[in-house]
Design an enzyme around this catalytic site. Structure first.
Site, short mmCIF file in Angstrom:
data_model
loop_
_atom_site.label_atom_id
_atom_site.label_comp_id
_atom_site.label_asym_id
_atom_site.label_seq_id
_atom_site.Cartn_x
_atom_site.Cartn_y
_atom_site.Cartn_z
NE ARG A 1 -2.43 1.04 3.65
CZ ARG A 1 -3.15 0.71 4.65
NH1 ARG A 1 -4.42 0.23 4.89
NH2 ARG A 1 -2.54 0.67 5.78
CD GLU B 1 -11.43 5.96 5.04
OE1 GLU B 1 -11.12 5.09 5.69
OE2 GLU B 1 -10.87 6.65 4.37
CE LYS C 1 -1.97 4.55 7.18
NZ LYS C 1 -2.95 5.20 8.16
#
Ligand code: PLP
Ligand code: COI
Length: 340
Positions: free
Chosen positions: A81, A219, A183
């Protein structure tokens, strides 16, 4: 020798430990990398990270299993990721195998800070990368630093497995559509004001809806949603603009393969939320945290089984996931990586 820390009263905070892993990128390649002792970084005022926020990070945990091993959970997925994030941010990927090696090195070096089995605490690892050389025109850095520091942590939400209250946010989730894999520091900087507004209003976190139509569940600031329907299915939102949580992906496997549940990964209209029997947040830091209620602009949605304690289906998921992580239940191949 384990450090003299009151493990069971730890919150989710930073405690500086003795060692960190550091690797530097220059002239198109990563150096050897290794363990260092200095927790501080000295950079030029014009470093790309300060001017254009070229920074990204990951999060994972190491902990003791019942049989006394120190392990971590699916570090290869964090590595992958982060590589996806780096591609989107014009940063050089840190190779997956080197990432997993670095995780092992930094945990082994800080083994005294791994909380003992049964305390509920864990060693949180924060891998991150920053653009370090001076850049004044809007362009990416050419020099980078990859680091992993560690800190022992307790539960992310005060109250641990006690249900929390959320509020529906009128702000956008910081990640733009199509960048769900990333992220990055800037995403999170943009969520600092919304989360403080939520706290000031007495809520633990925000529920973000999709930016385009404000009709679908996305989220929270630091975790994905999982819902349980009245007939016992697991439903979890699918969207290009949320982080693909490793915990959520693992829970989907646990639900289907270990508990024989039906799993639906799909768009979740906000109007459906009040029909669910249970609601939870999931993530490395959050593990599985039950949601007791959601404030929708003054109207309260209360989950039937979740007001006082975690509901029965989330509890089963939680116990099975924790059991796998702690080596009490056999894990799927490659999920639990032994460090020592
Ligand atoms: N969503 C956001 C915005 C997060 O910051 C996190 C935490 O990393 C998660 C979801 C959960 O992801 P994971 O389960 O990989 O920790
Ligand atoms: C994690 O769960 O690792 C995260 O990065 C969430 C963060 C809000 C602490």
């Amino acid at each position: 020798m384990s450090k003299n820390i009151d493990w069971s009263s730890l919150g989710f905070g930073y405690i500086q430990t003795d060692y960190r892993y550091v690797c530097r990128y220059k002239d198109g390649k990563w150096d050897e990398g290794g363990i260092e002792t200095d927790a501080n970084i000295t950079l030029n005022e014009c470093a790309c990270v300060f001017q254009y926020c070229q920074a990204c990070f990951e999060g994972l945990k190491a902990y003791y299993t019942k049989d006394g091993r120190i392990v971590c959970f699916r570090p290869d997925l964090n590595a992958q990721r982060m590589a996806d994030t780096c591609q989107r941010l014009e940063m050089p990927a840190f190779p997956v195998e080197k990432f997993v090696e670095a995780v092992k090195m930094v945990v082994a070096a800080n083994a005294d800070y791994v909380p003992p089995y049964g305390t509920g605490a864990a060693l949180y690892l924060r891998p991150f990368m920053i653009g370090t050389n001076p850049v004044i025109g809007v362009k990416p850095a050419t020099e980078f630093e990859f680091r992993i520091f560690v800190t022992p942590v307790g539960p992310y939400f005060r109250g641990g497995v006690k249900p929390i209250a959320l509020t529906v946010s009128d702000f956008d989730r910081a990640a733009p559509h199509g960048t769900g894999a990333i992220k990055a520091g800037l995403n999170y900087a943009m969520s600092l004001h919304p989360v403080m507004e939520a706290h000031r209003a007495g809520y633990a976190e925000n529920m973000y809806l999709d930016a385009a139509t404000r009709t679908k569940v996305e989220e929270t600031g630091g975790a994905n949603f999982i819902f349980i329907t009245k007939d016992g299915k697991l439903v979890t939102p699918k969207s290009d603009s949320i982080l693909p949580s490793i915990t959520r992906r693992s829970i989907m496997v646990v639900a289907e393969k270990y508990l024989g549940m039906e799993v639906e990964h799909r768009e979740v209209p906000f109007t459906e939320v009040e029909t669910f029997a249970e609601c939870g947040l999931c993530g490395t830091a959050a593990v599985i945290s039950p949601v007791g209620s959601i404030n929708d602009h003054g109207r309260e949605i209360v989950f039937p089984s979740d007001k006082e304690e975690m509901g029965p289906v989330l509890t089963r998921l939680y116990n099975t996931l924790r059991g796998i992580q702690m080596g009490e239940i056999e894990a799927p191949e490659g999920w639990v990586v032994t460090i020592q």
